[in-house]
Motif scaffolding. Structure first.
Motif, short mmCIF file in Angstrom:
data_model
loop_
_atom_site.label_atom_id
_atom_site.label_comp_id
_atom_site.label_asym_id
_atom_site.label_seq_id
_atom_site.Cartn_x
_atom_site.Cartn_y
_atom_site.Cartn_z
N VAL A 14 0.81 -1.22 0.00
CA VAL A 14 0.00 0.00 0.00
C VAL A 14 0.84 1.27 0.00
O VAL A 14 0.30 2.36 -0.25
CB VAL A 14 -0.97 0.03 1.20
N THR A 15 2.15 1.16 0.27
CA THR A 15 2.98 2.37 0.33
C THR A 15 4.01 2.47 -0.79
O THR A 15 4.48 3.57 -1.07
CB THR A 15 3.72 2.47 1.68
N VAL A 16 4.38 1.37 -1.41
CA VAL A 16 5.41 1.41 -2.44
C VAL A 16 4.83 1.21 -3.83
O VAL A 16 5.17 1.92 -4.78
CB VAL A 16 6.50 0.34 -2.17
N ILE A 65 3.64 10.80 -5.04
CA ILE A 65 3.53 11.01 -3.59
C ILE A 65 2.16 11.56 -3.21
O ILE A 65 1.45 11.00 -2.36
CB ILE A 65 4.65 11.96 -3.11
N VAL A 66 1.76 12.66 -3.85
CA VAL A 66 0.49 13.30 -3.50
C VAL A 66 -0.69 12.41 -3.89
O VAL A 66 -1.67 12.29 -3.14
CB VAL A 66 0.38 14.67 -4.18
N GLY A 186 20.27 8.62 -12.93
CA GLY A 186 19.96 7.71 -11.85
C GLY A 186 20.61 8.01 -10.52
O GLY A 186 20.36 7.29 -9.55
N LEU A 187 21.40 9.07 -10.44
CA LEU A 187 22.20 9.29 -9.23
C LEU A 187 21.38 9.80 -8.06
O LEU A 187 21.24 9.12 -7.03
CB LEU A 187 23.35 10.26 -9.53
N SER A 188 20.81 10.98 -8.17
CA SER A 188 20.09 11.55 -7.03
C SER A 188 18.87 10.71 -6.66
O SER A 188 18.62 10.46 -5.48
CB SER A 188 19.66 12.99 -7.36
N GLY A 189 18.13 10.24 -7.66
CA GLY A 189 16.96 9.42 -7.38
C GLY A 189 17.32 8.12 -6.70
O GLY A 189 16.64 7.68 -5.75
N GLY A 190 18.39 7.46 -7.17
CA GLY A 190 18.80 6.21 -6.56
C GLY A 190 19.32 6.37 -5.15
O GLY A 190 18.98 5.58 -4.26
N VAL A 191 20.13 7.38 -4.94
CA VAL A 191 20.65 7.65 -3.61
C VAL A 191 19.52 7.98 -2.64
O VAL A 191 19.48 7.49 -1.51
CB VAL A 191 21.69 8.80 -3.65
N ALA A 192 18.58 8.80 -3.10
CA ALA A 192 17.44 9.16 -2.24
C ALA A 192 16.60 7.93 -1.91
O ALA A 192 16.11 7.80 -0.78
CB ALA A 192 16.58 10.22 -2.94
N ALA A 193 16.42 7.02 -2.86
CA ALA A 193 15.65 5.81 -2.61
C ALA A 193 16.33 4.92 -1.58
O ALA A 193 15.68 4.35 -0.69
CB ALA A 193 15.44 5.03 -3.91
N LEU A 222 8.23 7.69 4.18
CA LEU A 222 9.49 7.37 3.51
C LEU A 222 9.31 6.30 2.44
O LEU A 222 9.93 6.36 1.37
CB LEU A 222 10.51 6.91 4.55
N LEU A 223 8.46 5.31 2.70
CA LEU A 223 8.23 4.26 1.71
C LEU A 223 7.48 4.79 0.50
O LEU A 223 7.74 4.37 -0.64
CB LEU A 223 7.46 3.10 2.35
N VAL A 224 6.55 5.72 0.71
CA VAL A 224 5.85 6.35 -0.42
C VAL A 224 6.85 7.15 -1.26
O VAL A 224 6.82 7.10 -2.50
CB VAL A 224 4.71 7.25 0.07
#
Length: 379
Positions: A14-16, A65-66, A186-193, A222-224
């Motif tokens: 339900v969150t990912v 997210i929203v 893929g850098l910022s998105g992957g690190v943030a994930a 955080l999971l969303v």
């Protein structure tokens, strides 16, 4: 007490999954209409990409997210007053429905603040925003969250005005650290994930002293965020079909920063003040990149606001790594820091010193490796 093995799969479902699907699908029209929207990154300047690439991946991340929280809000509103709908939920969740509903209003104020930053970033992506105005808006949004919504760190300092100022600085710092990290596919998105996942695990395994329960609200947030980032990475994996842009990096940095302020890192059975260093451990790579880049720019007499190729990832490429290898190396370092942050919240002081020491040694190793390039540049 919650049994993770019984409801973890449901929580992930339900969150990912929903933000992943919403983010992935919503980015397609952004890609198709990027030129009409004025959201295009062209080669040249400090950028290292060679093709005209759409910007605006942050719009998809925001939708993921929203959109997920909108669906969740509607679902909780329906379920909390219906015994029939409650039969579809794990029994352990039902007693917490009222508590979840009580967090809905602060959540939407938080999302509204994140939306302001997303809009700011999209405007910046289209034509640029004066850096001082951008900072002013970031500080205003951060101040609203800290002073208006009362989200802030304690850090065992006990001085309210100081912790609030530090909280505002923390939010603004993380917003800009993720923005500066967004310089390769893929850098910022992957690190943030990776960071969001690590902190979600901490929230699910660290009991809130006030409720004696896992910190479901922060973990879910955080999971969303992680799910939405994974949907974006579907398009941003090399070769990237779209970039995150400032709209995405501002939003992600903001939500991760606030989630860490909302979290409790001390267990309810043992006092572990060293656990407050968990956010610093997991954020080691973005903070290292931001700090070294600002130091290089200021040392060379250049504006800290003007982009260049002095980022951690660029320096790894200069050492001989390919762009993909550089990104994967940063993933590995970030994952190591994430594991260290998880351990830090569950060990006693002697073990915590060793965990922090491992992170410090790893960063020192990175500095030593990078110094070989610095020395060669001087020759």
């Amino acid at each position: 007490m919650f049994d993770l093995s019984q409801w973890l799969g449901w929580l992930i479902a339900v969150t990912v999954v929903p933000p992943f699907m919403i983010s992935m699908l919503s980015i397609y029209p952004v890609r198709w209409f990027a030129v009409a929207l004025g959201l295009v990154a062209r080669p040249g300047g400090h950028s290292t990409h060679t093709n005209v690439t759409p910007l605006g991946g942050g719009i998809g991340i925001w939708c993921g997210i929203v959109g997920t929280f909108a669906l969740g809000t509607i679902a909780v509103a329906m379920v909390r007053d219906s015994a029939d709908w409650q039969t579809l939920l794990p029994a352990q969740v039902i007693p917490h429905l009222e508590g979840i509903w009580s967090r809905v209003a602060p959540l939407w104020w938080l999302l509204a603040a994140g939306t302001v930053l997303t809009v700011l970033g999209v405007i910046d992506d289209r034509g640029g925003v004066n850096p001082w105005l951008r900072l002013l808006v970031e500080f205003a949004v951060a101040s609203f969250v800290v002073y208006g919504l009362d989200f802030g760190l304690t850090a065992f300092i006990g001085i309210a005005w100081l912790t609030k100022i530090l909280s505002v600085i923390w939010i603004v710092g993380l917003i800009n650290s993720f923005n500066m990290l967004d310089n390769m596919d893929g850098l910022s998105g992957g690190v943030a994930a990776i960071i969001a996942t690590s902190m979600a695990i901490v929230m699910l395994t660290t009991i809130d002293p006030g409720t004696s329960q896992p910190q479901l609200f922060v973990a879910a947030l955080l999971l969303v965020v992680c799910g939405s980032l994974l949907g974006f990475l579907w398009h941003n994996r090399p070769p990237a079909k779209i970039f995150m842009g400032d709209g995405g990096s501002y939003l992600i940095g903001f939500l991760i920063a606030v989630a860490m302020l909302m979290a409790t890192f001390a267990s309810n059975d043992v006092a572990r003040p060293h656990a407050m260093f968990a956010p610093l451990c997991v954020m080691a790579v973005p903070l290292y990149d931001m700090t070294t880049v600002l130091w290089i720019r200021i040392r060379q007499g250049r504006s800290p606001f003007v982009g260049d190729r002095s980022h951690f990832s660029h320096r790894l490429v200069e050492l001989g790594l390919s762009r993909t290898q550089a990104v994967l190396t940063i993933y590995l370092v970030t994952a190591t820091c994430g594991l260290a942050s998880i351990l830090l919240t569950h060990v006693e002081l002697p073990q915590a010193i060793m965990v922090i020491g491992i992170v410090g040694c790893m960063l020192l190793l990175v500095i030593i490796l990078e110094s070989t390039q610095w020395q060669s540049d001087k020759k």
